[in-house]
Structures are given as structure tokens and as C-alpha cells.
Enzyme design. Structure first.
Site, PDB file in Angstrom:
ATOM      1  N   GLU A 178      40.971  29.707  25.778  1.00  0.00           N
ATOM      2  CA  GLU A 178      40.473  29.499  27.149  1.00  0.00           C
ATOM      3  C   GLU A 178      40.141  30.816  27.847  1.00  0.00           C
ATOM      4  O   GLU A 178      41.019  31.458  28.424  1.00  0.00           O
ATOM      5  CB  GLU A 178      41.511  28.723  27.986  1.00  0.00           C
ATOM      6  N   LYS A 220      37.762  26.315  25.387  1.00  0.00           N
ATOM      7  CA  LYS A 220      37.919  25.758  26.736  1.00  0.00           C
ATOM      8  C   LYS A 220      37.301  26.742  27.728  1.00  0.00           C
ATOM      9  O   LYS A 220      37.992  27.623  28.252  1.00  0.00           O
ATOM     10  CB  LYS A 220      39.410  25.526  27.026  1.00  0.00           C
TER      11      LYS A 220
HETATM   12  C1  5MM Z   1      46.932  23.520  34.640  1.00  0.00           C
HETATM   13  O1  5MM Z   1      46.686  24.880  34.938  1.00  0.00           O
HETATM   14  C2  5MM Z   1      46.632  25.783  33.839  1.00  0.00           C
HETATM   15  C3  5MM Z   1      47.191  27.125  34.112  1.00  0.00           C
HETATM   16  O2  5MM Z   1      48.227  27.071  34.921  1.00  0.00           O
HETATM   17  P1  5MM Z   1      48.950  28.447  35.357  1.00  0.00           P
HETATM   18  O3  5MM Z   1      47.918  29.252  36.083  1.00  0.00           O
HETATM   19  O4  5MM Z   1      50.030  27.936  36.192  1.00  0.00           O
HETATM   20  O5  5MM Z   1      49.434  29.090  34.094  1.00  0.00           O
HETATM   21  C4  5MM Z   1      45.198  26.145  33.544  1.00  0.00           C
HETATM   22  O6  5MM Z   1      45.087  26.983  32.404  1.00  0.00           O
HETATM   23  C5  5MM Z   1      44.443  24.912  33.288  1.00  0.00           C
HETATM   24  O7  5MM Z   1      44.865  24.369  32.056  1.00  0.00           O
HETATM   25  C6  5MM Z   1      42.967  25.177  33.244  1.00  0.00           C
HETATM   26  O8  5MM Z   1      42.565  26.157  34.171  1.00  0.00           O
HETATM   27  C7  5MM Z   1      42.283  23.879  33.537  1.00  0.00           C
HETATM   28  O9  5MM Z   1      42.706  23.439  34.777  1.00  0.00           O
HETATM   29  P2  5MM Z   1      41.621  23.203  35.908  1.00  0.00           P
HETATM   30  O10 5MM Z   1      42.428  22.786  37.076  1.00  0.00           O
HETATM   31  O11 5MM Z   1      40.894  24.502  36.061  1.00  0.00           O
HETATM   32  O12 5MM Z   1      40.735  22.101  35.324  1.00  0.00           O
END
Ligand code: 5MM
Length: 338
Positions: A178, A220
Site C-alpha cells: 500500500e 493497494k
Molecule cells: C484503516 O486504516 C488503515 C491505517 O490505519 P492507521 O493509520 O491507524 O495505521 C489504512 O492503512 C487503511 O487500511 C487504508 O488507508 C484504507 O483505508 P481508507 O479509509 O483510506 O479507505
């Protein structure tokens, strides 16, 4: 590769038409922020109750093939006494785990960030595997301003993602890679495209150098968008810009691209995904989701931390998952929201 069959089996279970990944891996400070918005205290029990609600939503497995969990959740149980990973399997959802330990500033490189967590990763992965995880996730974050991210920052981050992915594959765990170029700021969509392209080029170059098999990973990425403080682009413009960057940078061997939502509204994220799939019906990769906020937000606001709202919250989650399922098929329309 030692675990080739295992890696392929996980890819087969996760990469399927019309199904995507639910990111429920918020770290403790992030989930506290999400709970604060609905006035719920972030206790171990409240976090367990929320993740239990998500994973036990009846029918979720029709649209969701994988769930990313936080370390704490991997060892927790549902109200019924099942382990959370086992409850995911009951819905035909593959459990996975976020393994990065969060970001810090990259030393001596103002504006650049870097994610920690490589030390001892192989041992941790063996433990997570015993607890039921079949895939992992690691996020690198790139903030845009006039001078950042720098070339040096982009390369350092790519190296981290590649080293993480190589350790995962060596342990039989499918890596979700990601690299998130944030949408914070007032930049134009072209600037977001330029940075995303440079980031993806560096990531795939590093993955190749580290002998990562593209067939057994999932990418991702962010979609390509104007900055949050700029304007909101139409779905067709987002789709065009996003696909241009991905076609230039992502090898066809990668089985699936599962977008993050990155602060887009729930419906906006669905509309953009739908346009992407409509514009690329013959893309070499599946074009799916790994949304966190865009899947959870409406459900969280329906729940409000109250047991009596559990069913309404599950219905809200199921609805968003179904809307995104239709978007993966390019068959979504805002009229279906009603
Ligand atoms: C769920 O949030 C993930 C990261 O959390 P932290 O910042 O607390 O480590 C984040 O990696 C998430 O999986 C992705 O950004 C996708 O989430 P969004 O909300 O951007 O779809």
C-alpha cells in the site's frame, strides 16, 4: 518459492469478481479518532464489539473476500465465542493482518515520511499465521507539498515496501502493498498523478529487485484525485487519470488492484470505482477495493456504540459493500442508493 501453493490458494480465495477487501485495521490512535466522532470511548471491549459487528454481518462474504485486522483484533472473540479470524472464515472471508508499525518523519529529509516495523517481521508473521492470518498489509504514506515527496523519500519508501513484501512471500503470506499518496492539500489532479506515477514506478522497481513475485501480491494504491482543498473531480476524470498512471506502472502479472478510499466520501468512492471499471473492462488486473472509511463510516454512525443499533449498522455496512460490488462490475448507479 517454498510456499507457492499456499500463496496461490490465498490469491484464489481473495481475488474474485465482484468481491473486495474490508480494511478494519485501524491502529489504536486511529480507531480512537473514529470513535470520538460518534462519542464512543475507545476501550478494548468497544473495539472488539465494533470489529465483531463488522465480521459477523450476515451475507458480507458475498461482496467481501478479505478483511484486514489489527493485531489486537486477531486474538479477540465474537459474542458467540468464536475467534475473529474463524468468524471471518465462516463467511468465506480471508483474515489478514496489518503488520507495519506506523509512520515517522524520514530523518534528514523534511516532508518525507517512512514506515517502521521490519525488525523481527518474519517471526511476527509466523505467529500471525498460527492465529489464522493468510495475508498482510503494509502502508507507506506520501504527503504532497512543493518539495515533497523527494526522489530520495520515494526510493526509501519503495525499499521498505519491497523488503516487507519479500519477507511475507518467504513466509507464505500474501503481501498487500500500500503506497498511499495523500489527497491532503490544494494541488491539482496532474500533480497527484505525477507523484503517484513516480511512486508506483519506484515501488515496482524495488519489488522486482527484491525478487517479489507479482502474481502473489495485491496492490493497494490511491486513486488519482485533485487535493482535498482544491475541487472535486467528476468520476470520469478520476478514472481516466487513475487508469493512465496504473497502465504506465503496474505489471499485468499483478492479479488485483484494490483501492484505498483515502478520505473520499462513501458514495464518491463508489462512483469513482464504478467509472474506473466502466472505462477499463479489459484491464489486466481486477479493479476492486480495500476501503476502510468508505465502507465503515455509515455503519459506524448507525451504530453509535449501542447494542440496539447493531442490526442497523450491519445493514448499512452490507449496503455499502453491495454498492461497491456493483461498482466492481461497472453496474453501479447513484439511483441504487435509495
Ligand atoms: C484503516 O486504516 C488503515 C491505517 O490505519 P492507521 O493509520 O491507524 O495505521 C489504512 O492503512 C487503511 O487500511 C487504508 O488507508 C484504507 O483505508 P481508507 O479509509 O483510506 O479507505
Amino acid at each position: 518459492m517454498q510456499y507457492a501453493n499456499e500463496l496461490q490458494a490465498t490469491i484464489d480465495d481473495m481475488v474474485q469478481t465482484g468481491r473486495g477487501v474490508l480494511a478494519a485495521d485501524e491502529s489504536t490512535p486511529t480507531i480512537a479518532k473514529r470513535f470520538q466522532a460518534i462519542d464512543v470511548e475507545s476501550t478494548v471491549e468497544n473495539r472488539r464489539a465494533w470489529r465483531d459487528l463488522l465480521v459477523t454481518t450476515t451475507g458480507l462474504g458475498e461482496y467481501i473476500s478479505g478483511i484486514i485486522l489489527f493485531e489486537e483484533t486477531l486474538g479477540q472473540q465474537t459474542d458467540q465465542g468464536d475467534g475473529i479470524p474463524a468468524a471471518a472464515w465462516q463467511q468465506n472471508i480471508v483474515p489478514g493482518i496489518k503488520v507495519d508499525k506506523g509512520k515517522i518523519p524520514l530523518a534528514l529529509s523534511p516532508g518525507d515520511l517512512i514506515t517502521q516495523g521490519l525488525d523481527g517481521l518474519a517471526d511476527r508473521l509466523r505467529g500471525y499465521k498460527e492465529q489464522g492470518a493468510r495475508f498482510a498489509k503494509w502502508r507507506e504514506v506520501y504527503a504532497i507539498d512543493h518539495h515533497a515527496p523527494t526522489r530520495h523519500g520515494i526510493e526509501a519508501n519503495a525499499e521498505m515496501l519491497a523488503r516487507y513484501a519479500a519477507v511475507c512471500q518467504a513466509e507464505g503470506i500474501v503481501p498487500i502493498v500500500e503506497p498511499e499518496v495523500l489527497m491532503d492539500g490544494d494541488h491539482e489532479i496532474d500533480r497527484h498523478a505525477e507523484v503517484t506515477e513516480a511512486v508506483q514506478h519506484a515501488v515496482f522497481d524495488a519489488l522486482q529487485r527484491h525478487h517479489v513475485a507479482f502474481e502473489w501480491m495485491i496492490l493497494k494504491p490511491n486513486m488519482v484525485l485533485p487535493g482535498k482543498d482544491n475541487r472535486r473531480a467528476e468520476p470520469d476524470e478520476v478514472a481516466e487519470a487513475t487508469l493512465r498512471v496504473l497502465r504506465r506502472t503496474v505489471p499485468a502479472a499483478v492479479p488485483s488492484i484494490n483501492f484505498l478510499s483515502g478520505g473520499q466520501g462513501p458514495q464518491e468512492a463508489t462512483e469513482n470505482l464504478n467509472a474506473i471499471n466502466q472505462q477499463a473492462p479489459d484491464a489486466p488486473w481486477r479493479l476492486s477495493i480495500s476501503y476502510g472509511r468508505a465502507l465503515q463510516q455509515t455503519a459506524l454512525h448507525a451504530w453509535l456504540g449501542k447494542a440496539e443499533n447493531r442490526e442497523a449498522a450491519q445493514q448499512a455496512l452490507l449496503h455499502r459493500a453491495r454498492m461497491n460490488h456493483l461498482a466492481m462490475l461497472g453496474q453501479y448507479s447513484p439511483a441504487l442508493e435509495a
